[in-house]
Design a protein around this motif. Sequence first.
Motif, PDB file in Angstrom:
ATOM      1  N   MET A  30       0.747  -1.320   0.034  1.00 31.13           N
ATOM      2  CA  MET A  30       0.107   0.092  -0.033  1.00 31.13           C
ATOM      3  C   MET A  30       0.878   1.183  -0.057  1.00 31.13           C
ATOM      4  SD  MET A  30      -2.894   1.409   2.859  1.00 31.13           S
ATOM      5  CE  MET A  30      -3.907  -0.330   2.431  1.00 31.13           C
ATOM      6  N   ARG A  31       0.428   2.312  -0.876  1.00 34.92           N
ATOM      7  CA  ARG A  31       1.410   3.378  -0.940  1.00 34.92           C
ATOM      8  C   ARG A  31       1.090   4.166   0.338  1.00 34.92           C
ATOM      9  NH1 ARG A  31      -0.782   6.534  -5.887  1.00 34.92           N
ATOM     10  NH2 ARG A  31       0.408   8.194  -4.840  1.00 34.92           N
ATOM     11  N   ARG A  32       2.305   4.956   0.735  1.00 38.97           N
ATOM     12  CA  ARG A  32       2.316   5.685   1.964  1.00 38.97           C
ATOM     13  C   ARG A  32       1.303   6.606   2.303  1.00 38.97           C
ATOM     14  NH1 ARG A  32       6.459   5.107   5.585  1.00 38.97           N
ATOM     15  NH2 ARG A  32       8.061   4.145   4.736  1.00 38.97           N
ATOM     16  N   GLY A  33       1.023   7.321   1.050  1.00 36.49           N
ATOM     17  CA  GLY A  33      -0.112   8.322   1.073  1.00 36.49           C
ATOM     18  C   GLY A  33      -1.246   7.577   1.397  1.00 36.49           C
ATOM     19  N   THR A  34      -1.869   6.608   0.670  1.00 37.77           N
ATOM     20  CA  THR A  34      -3.106   6.046   0.782  1.00 37.77           C
ATOM     21  C   THR A  34      -3.015   5.458   2.198  1.00 37.77           C
ATOM     22  OG1 THR A  34      -2.935   5.319  -1.408  1.00 37.77           O
ATOM     23  CG2 THR A  34      -4.446   4.283   0.022  1.00 37.77           C
ATOM     24  N   LEU A  35      -2.053   4.829   2.730  1.00 38.24           N
ATOM     25  CA  LEU A  35      -2.113   4.636   4.233  1.00 38.24           C
ATOM     26  C   LEU A  35      -2.544   5.501   5.357  1.00 38.24           C
ATOM     27  CD1 LEU A  35      -1.377   2.076   6.274  1.00 38.24           C
ATOM     28  CD2 LEU A  35       0.932   2.814   6.229  1.00 38.24           C
ATOM     29  N   ALA A  36      -1.667   6.613   4.928  1.00 35.39           N
ATOM     30  CA  ALA A  36      -1.809   7.944   5.923  1.00 35.39           C
ATOM     31  C   ALA A  36      -3.148   8.418   5.945  1.00 35.39           C
ATOM     32  CB  ALA A  36      -0.787   8.799   5.554  1.00 35.39           C
ATOM     33  N   VAL A  37      -3.855   8.116   4.881  1.00 39.06           N
ATOM     34  CA  VAL A  37      -5.249   8.996   4.752  1.00 39.06           C
ATOM     35  C   VAL A  37      -6.303   7.809   5.260  1.00 39.06           C
ATOM     36  CG1 VAL A  37      -7.074   9.325   3.133  1.00 39.06           C
ATOM     37  CG2 VAL A  37      -5.175  10.132   2.629  1.00 39.06           C
ATOM     38  N   ALA A  38      -5.835   6.467   5.018  1.00 38.43           N
ATOM     39  CA  ALA A  38      -6.733   5.412   5.676  1.00 38.43           C
ATOM     40  C   ALA A  38      -6.557   5.488   7.078  1.00 38.43           C
ATOM     41  CB  ALA A  38      -6.367   3.898   4.970  1.00 38.43           C
ATOM     42  N   VAL A  39      -5.131   5.539   7.713  1.00 41.77           N
ATOM     43  CA  VAL A  39      -5.189   5.585   9.204  1.00 41.77           C
ATOM     44  C   VAL A  39      -6.049   6.786   9.757  1.00 41.77           C
ATOM     45  CG1 VAL A  39      -3.484   5.953  10.830  1.00 41.77           C
ATOM     46  CG2 VAL A  39      -3.057   3.920   9.106  1.00 41.77           C
ATOM     47  N   ALA A  40      -5.805   8.080   8.925  1.00 40.84           N
ATOM     48  CA  ALA A  40      -6.542   9.164   9.569  1.00 40.84           C
ATOM     49  C   ALA A  40      -7.860   9.132   9.544  1.00 40.84           C
ATOM     50  CB  ALA A  40      -5.707  10.423   8.944  1.00 40.84           C
ATOM     51  N   LEU A  41      -8.480   8.592   8.724  1.00 37.83           N
ATOM     52  CA  LEU A  41      -9.868   8.583   8.418  1.00 37.83           C
ATOM     53  C   LEU A  41     -10.498   7.609   9.777  1.00 37.83           C
ATOM     54  CD1 LEU A  41     -10.629   8.308   4.673  1.00 37.83           C
ATOM     55  CD2 LEU A  41     -11.278  10.257   6.312  1.00 37.83           C
ATOM     56  N   TYR A  42      -9.651   6.416   9.479  1.00 34.38           N
ATOM     57  CA  TYR A  42     -10.208   5.451  10.772  1.00 34.38           C
ATOM     58  C   TYR A  42     -10.199   6.020  12.229  1.00 34.38           C
ATOM     59  CZ  TYR A  42     -11.201   0.938  12.897  1.00 34.38           C
ATOM     60  OH  TYR A  42     -11.913   0.286  13.834  1.00 34.38           O
ATOM     61  N   ALA A  43      -8.909   6.686  12.318  1.00 32.36           N
ATOM     62  CA  ALA A  43      -8.559   7.344  13.609  1.00 32.36           C
ATOM     63  C   ALA A  43      -9.484   8.377  13.792  1.00 32.36           C
ATOM     64  CB  ALA A  43      -7.058   7.735  13.617  1.00 32.36           C
ATOM     65  N   ALA A  44     -10.088   9.120  13.097  1.00 33.95           N
ATOM     66  CA  ALA A  44     -11.011   9.965  13.088  1.00 33.95           C
ATOM     67  C   ALA A  44     -12.262   9.353  13.631  1.00 33.95           C
ATOM     68  CB  ALA A  44     -11.144  10.895  11.938  1.00 33.95           C
ATOM     69  N   ALA A  45     -12.732   8.359  13.159  1.00 30.51           N
ATOM     70  CA  ALA A  45     -14.037   7.678  13.448  1.00 30.51           C
ATOM     71  C   ALA A  45     -13.811   7.094  14.931  1.00 30.51           C
ATOM     72  CB  ALA A  45     -14.285   6.941  12.432  1.00 30.51           C
ATOM     73  N   ALA A  46     -12.552   6.348  14.990  1.00 24.45           N
ATOM     74  CA  ALA A  46     -12.490   5.645  16.311  1.00 24.45           C
ATOM     75  C   ALA A  46     -12.522   6.587  17.398  1.00 24.45           C
ATOM     76  CB  ALA A  46     -11.087   4.652  16.289  1.00 24.45           C
ATOM     77  N   SER A  47     -11.682   7.715  17.230  1.00 21.96           N
ATOM     78  CA  SER A  47     -11.447   8.692  18.546  1.00 21.96           C
ATOM     79  C   SER A  47     -12.466   9.337  18.636  1.00 21.96           C
ATOM     80  CB  SER A  47     -10.321   9.542  18.039  1.00 21.96           C
ATOM     81  OG  SER A  47     -10.869  10.497  16.828  1.00 21.96           O
ATOM     82  N   SER A  48     -13.783   9.259  17.774  1.00 21.43           N
ATOM     83  CA  SER A  48     -14.982   9.988  18.323  1.00 21.43           C
ATOM     84  C   SER A  48     -15.725   8.874  19.421  1.00 21.43           C
ATOM     85  CB  SER A  48     -15.912  10.385  17.205  1.00 21.43           C
ATOM     86  OG  SER A  48     -16.147   9.001  16.356  1.00 21.43           O
ATOM     87  N   THR A  49     -15.438   7.934  19.479  1.00 27.15           N
ATOM     88  CA  THR A  49     -15.890   6.797  20.382  1.00 27.15           C
ATOM     89  C   THR A  49     -15.506   7.095  21.751  1.00 27.15           C
ATOM     90  OG1 THR A  49     -14.226   5.060  20.318  1.00 27.15           O
ATOM     91  CG2 THR A  49     -16.156   5.040  18.712  1.00 27.15           C
ATOM     92  N   ALA A  50     -16.233   7.005  22.856  1.00 24.93           N
ATOM     93  CA  ALA A  50     -15.989   7.330  24.271  1.00 24.93           C
ATOM     94  C   ALA A  50     -15.319   5.934  24.722  1.00 24.93           C
ATOM     95  CB  ALA A  50     -17.194   7.760  25.056  1.00 24.93           C
ATOM     96  N   PRO A  51     -14.330   6.256  25.631  1.00 28.59           N
ATOM     97  CA  PRO A  51     -13.649   5.111  26.326  1.00 28.59           C
ATOM     98  C   PRO A  51     -14.781   4.267  27.181  1.00 28.59           C
ATOM     99  CG  PRO A  51     -12.292   7.093  26.599  1.00 28.59           C
ATOM    100  CD  PRO A  51     -13.303   7.459  25.999  1.00 28.59           C
ATOM    101  N   LEU A  52     -14.642   2.945  27.226  1.00 26.70           N
ATOM    102  CA  LEU A  52     -15.394   2.532  28.108  1.00 26.70           C
ATOM    103  C   LEU A  52     -16.716   2.051  27.501  1.00 26.70           C
ATOM    104  CD1 LEU A  52     -14.455   3.761  31.668  1.00 26.70           C
ATOM    105  CD2 LEU A  52     -13.802   1.539  30.813  1.00 26.70           C
TER     106      LEU A  52
END
Lengths: 66, 139
Positions: free
Chosen positions: B1-23
């Motif tokens: 996977m190209r680095r740019g694509t990977l960075a975008v995929a990680v950022a998008l998933y992280a943005a969605a996942a970080s909107s979840t509350a712990p616990l």
Amino acid sequence: MTARGLTIAGFAVLAIAAAALITAGRAGRLGLVAPGDLLDALRARAPARLAVVLAWAWLGWHLLAR
Amino acid sequence: MRRGTLAVAVALYAAAASSTAPLTGAATVAVALPATAALVLATRRRPRPGAPAPGTDPRPTDPRPTGPRLRRTAAAWALLVGLGAAWELAAWLRQPAYDVAAPDHPTLSLLLDPVTGGGPGRFAAWCAWLYVGWRVARR
């Protein structure tokens, strides 16, 4: 020093030691290799690779999910 | 996977996942999805064609370090991880209950909670965790 201060100091010492290992490894000093090279070597062996992935998964669950 | 694509995929998933509350169940599922994918990759991965078999000498042109330096590094990191685990366990065992934090003996997760609990810190933590996971599990 309070118990809280001692506990935090312990984590701080470990963090500094980790930073020193990373720095020394990247610079090729103290007879160490870079963390990425160690990771690549671990990834070449299935049990070690599985252990590293499990540790990573646990860390994510511990710090991000609970 | 190209680095740019990977960075975008990680950022998008992280943005969605970080909107979840712990616990919460959502946060658990957000961790479980990439963790499961990484575990599947880790168990199904095969050596690259032409790569030396595990336990054998690498090709003469292989620049990867081997031998004493690698063993010394592994020992140093194993010692550090072991000490960290023992220190974390000692703090956790001093809690009044397994799920009740003790401010006098904070665990690493309690100390990092202001960072990983929400906001940009949680997003950055998600990005870092996902990147390390990709680094570990990639073929």
